[in-house]
Design a protein around this motif. Structure first.
Motif, PDB file in Angstrom:
ATOM      1  N   LEU A 235       0.706  -1.124  -0.141  1.00 32.26           N
ATOM      2  CA  LEU A 235       0.091   0.010  -0.234  1.00 32.26           C
ATOM      3  C   LEU A 235       0.911   1.263  -0.038  1.00 32.26           C
ATOM      4  O   LEU A 235       0.514   2.320  -0.613  1.00 32.26           O
ATOM      5  N   ALA A 236       1.969   1.285   0.595  1.00 34.60           N
ATOM      6  CA  ALA A 236       2.884   2.115   0.690  1.00 34.60           C
ATOM      7  C   ALA A 236       3.203   2.806  -0.654  1.00 34.60           C
ATOM      8  O   ALA A 236       3.572   3.893  -0.870  1.00 34.60           O
ATOM      9  N   THR A 237       3.855   1.583  -1.439  1.00 31.83           N
ATOM     10  CA  THR A 237       4.065   1.769  -3.100  1.00 31.83           C
ATOM     11  C   THR A 237       3.067   2.512  -3.488  1.00 31.83           C
ATOM     12  O   THR A 237       3.325   3.476  -4.302  1.00 31.83           O
ATOM     13  N   LYS A 238       1.621   1.970  -3.528  1.00 31.94           N
ATOM     14  CA  LYS A 238       0.711   2.628  -4.260  1.00 31.94           C
ATOM     15  C   LYS A 238       0.400   3.759  -3.965  1.00 31.94           C
ATOM     16  O   LYS A 238       0.148   4.823  -4.744  1.00 31.94           O
ATOM     17  N   LEU A 239       0.506   4.336  -2.395  1.00 29.31           N
ATOM     18  CA  LEU A 239       0.270   5.627  -1.950  1.00 29.31           C
ATOM     19  C   LEU A 239       1.100   6.602  -2.740  1.00 29.31           C
ATOM     20  O   LEU A 239       0.779   7.582  -3.183  1.00 29.31           O
ATOM     21  N   VAL A 240       2.841   6.248  -2.754  1.00 30.16           N
ATOM     22  CA  VAL A 240       3.598   7.107  -3.223  1.00 30.16           C
ATOM     23  C   VAL A 240       3.363   7.433  -4.675  1.00 30.16           C
ATOM     24  O   VAL A 240       3.656   8.595  -5.076  1.00 30.16           O
ATOM     25  N   ALA A 241       3.202   6.328  -5.357  1.00 28.62           N
ATOM     26  CA  ALA A 241       2.937   6.520  -6.733  1.00 28.62           C
ATOM     27  C   ALA A 241       1.797   7.312  -7.178  1.00 28.62           C
ATOM     28  O   ALA A 241       1.695   8.215  -7.912  1.00 28.62           O
ATOM     29  N   GLN A 242       0.675   7.564  -6.401  1.00 28.98           N
ATOM     30  CA  GLN A 242      -0.624   8.223  -6.464  1.00 28.98           C
ATOM     31  C   GLN A 242      -0.019   9.645  -6.106  1.00 28.98           C
ATOM     32  O   GLN A 242      -0.578  10.826  -6.717  1.00 28.98           O
ATOM     33  N   LEU A 243       0.722   9.822  -5.081  1.00 30.48           N
ATOM     34  CA  LEU A 243       1.163  11.177  -4.607  1.00 30.48           C
ATOM     35  C   LEU A 243       1.881  11.682  -5.658  1.00 30.48           C
ATOM     36  O   LEU A 243       1.811  12.956  -5.890  1.00 30.48           O
ATOM     37  N   LEU A 244       2.874  11.069  -6.128  1.00 26.86           N
ATOM     38  CA  LEU A 244       3.710  11.528  -7.306  1.00 26.86           C
ATOM     39  C   LEU A 244       3.025  12.059  -8.592  1.00 26.86           C
ATOM     40  O   LEU A 244       3.372  12.962  -9.321  1.00 26.86           O
ATOM     41  N   LYS A 245       1.699  11.728  -8.647  1.00 27.31           N
ATOM     42  CA  LYS A 245       0.974  11.958  -9.729  1.00 27.31           C
ATOM     43  C   LYS A 245       0.108  13.461  -9.508  1.00 27.31           C
ATOM     44  O   LYS A 245      -0.005  14.193 -10.380  1.00 27.31           O
ATOM     45  N   ARG A 246       0.222  13.847  -8.308  1.00 27.49           N
ATOM     46  CA  ARG A 246      -0.531  15.158  -7.901  1.00 27.49           C
ATOM     47  C   ARG A 246       0.472  16.157  -7.377  1.00 27.49           C
ATOM     48  O   ARG A 246       0.181  17.312  -7.338  1.00 27.49           O
ATOM     49  N   VAL A 247       1.805  15.843  -6.902  1.00 24.86           N
ATOM     50  CA  VAL A 247       2.479  16.827  -6.462  1.00 24.86           C
ATOM     51  C   VAL A 247       3.952  16.753  -7.127  1.00 24.86           C
ATOM     52  O   VAL A 247       4.208  15.557  -7.781  1.00 24.86           O
ATOM     53  N   GLU A 248       4.748  17.911  -7.412  1.00 25.59           N
ATOM     54  CA  GLU A 248       5.990  17.815  -7.980  1.00 25.59           C
ATOM     55  C   GLU A 248       7.191  17.893  -6.892  1.00 25.59           C
ATOM     56  O   GLU A 248       8.181  18.416  -7.043  1.00 25.59           O
ATOM     57  N   VAL A 249       7.154  16.796  -6.023  1.00 21.99           N
ATOM     58  CA  VAL A 249       8.059  16.344  -5.071  1.00 21.99           C
ATOM     59  C   VAL A 249       8.547  15.207  -5.066  1.00 21.99           C
ATOM     60  O   VAL A 249       7.582  14.340  -4.956  1.00 21.99           O
ATOM     61  N   GLU A 250       9.830  14.802  -5.134  1.00 20.68           N
ATOM     62  CA  GLU A 250      10.189  13.426  -5.093  1.00 20.68           C
ATOM     63  C   GLU A 250      10.099  12.588  -3.863  1.00 20.68           C
ATOM     64  O   GLU A 250      11.166  12.455  -3.267  1.00 20.68           O
ATOM     65  N   VAL A 251       9.191  12.188  -3.472  1.00 15.86           N
ATOM     66  CA  VAL A 251       8.902  11.413  -2.105  1.00 15.86           C
ATOM     67  C   VAL A 251       9.060  10.029  -2.598  1.00 15.86           C
ATOM     68  O   VAL A 251       8.664   9.419  -3.734  1.00 15.86           O
ATOM     69  N   THR A 252       9.632   9.240  -1.564  1.00 13.39           N
ATOM     70  CA  THR A 252       9.751   7.904  -1.968  1.00 13.39           C
ATOM     71  C   THR A 252       9.255   7.164  -0.675  1.00 13.39           C
ATOM     72  O   THR A 252       8.705   7.613   0.233  1.00 13.39           O
ATOM     73  N   VAL A 253       9.324   5.815  -1.029  1.00 12.15           N
ATOM     74  CA  VAL A 253       8.780   4.695   0.109  1.00 12.15           C
ATOM     75  C   VAL A 253       9.534   4.987   1.367  1.00 12.15           C
ATOM     76  O   VAL A 253       8.716   4.885   2.648  1.00 12.15           O
ATOM     77  N   VAL A 254      10.503   5.202   1.382  1.00 13.33           N
ATOM     78  CA  VAL A 254      11.240   5.353   2.500  1.00 13.33           C
ATOM     79  C   VAL A 254      11.008   6.608   3.288  1.00 13.33           C
ATOM     80  O   VAL A 254      10.948   6.530   4.631  1.00 13.33           O
ATOM     81  N   ASP A 255      10.676   7.518   2.865  1.00 14.34           N
ATOM     82  CA  ASP A 255      10.176   8.704   3.559  1.00 14.34           C
ATOM     83  C   ASP A 255       8.836   8.488   4.241  1.00 14.34           C
ATOM     84  O   ASP A 255       8.701   8.742   5.490  1.00 14.34           O
TER      85      ASP A 255
END
Length: 213
Positions: free
Chosen positions: A154-174
């Motif tokens: 779920l963390a991987t899916k959440l980060v993927a969705q987040l990257l579609k909406r914001v221009e910040v390189e967030v990772t699963v580690v974050d």
């Protein structure tokens, strides 16, 4: 529902003995009895769900239960949802009727942290993505992603969705390091600040005066 006769299941590549989780939960002073099963209410989304009957004199919280078992079990064996019941449903043979166990509620579970609504546009976006990924109605800015049922997939899916909406390189580690809306929003601000410092604006070229001949 999924599982074999010996109650060994496989989730996200890991083989899990459900009885081991149940035995540990039964050692919690606030748990009278429990059963752990695998649910697949959404195709392809298998998750561990623990159903518990609490001791009458004890108030169970998800945070308390998670801390209790996290100290002794790997993360992939931690149930993503905890459901408290007055009693476990039984079939005519006196065994737990697994098919009668309810689907976990989509309402925000009872957490130790009080609900705090998003305060900024970034927190609002994060709260919406958290709620969508976790399939709950709302998420407070201090709610822990993993206490709400989050896991690595779920963390991987959440980060993927987040990257579609914001221009910040967030990772699963974050997300693993700061698993709350407020924490992740603050981390995103720091990332943006570092990106600006590492890419300063180009200095304007010195203006040259034209010389008439």
């Amino acid at each position: 529902l999924d599982g074999r006769g010996d109650h060994q299941v496989k989730i996200r590549g890991f083989r899990i003995e459900l009885g081991e989780i149940e035995a540990l939960l039964n050692k919690h002073p606030g748990v009278q009895e429990n059963i752990v099963i695998v649910r697949e209410d959404q195709p392809g989304d298998k998750r561990l769900v623990a159903y518990l009957v609490p001791e009458q004199s004890h108030i169970l919280t998800i945070g308390d239960l998670r801390r209790f078992i996290e100290a002794k079990l790997p993360r992939y064996m931690i149930p993503t949802a905890f459901v408290t019941l007055d009693a476990l449903p039984l079939n005519p043979n006196g065994k737990v009727d697994r098919l009668a166990l309810p689907i976990p509620d989509t309402a925000r579970p009872e957490l130790e942290e009080a609900f705090v609504a998003p305060r900024t546009p970034t927190e609002q976006i994060l709260a919406e993505i958290f709620a969508q990924a976790l399939e709950v109605e709302q998420v407070g800015i201090h709610d822990n992603f993993f206490e709400l049922g989050g896991h690595s997939l779920l963390a991987t899916k959440l980060v993927a969705q987040l990257l579609k909406r914001v221009e910040v390189e967030v990772t699963v580690v974050d997300l693993f390091e700061v698993p709350t809306v407020a924490g992740l929003a603050e981390r995103m601000e720091k990332i943006q600040t570092l990106e600006k410092l590492s890419h300063p604006p180009l200095e304007m070229a010195d203006e040259r005066e034209e010389i008439e001949i």
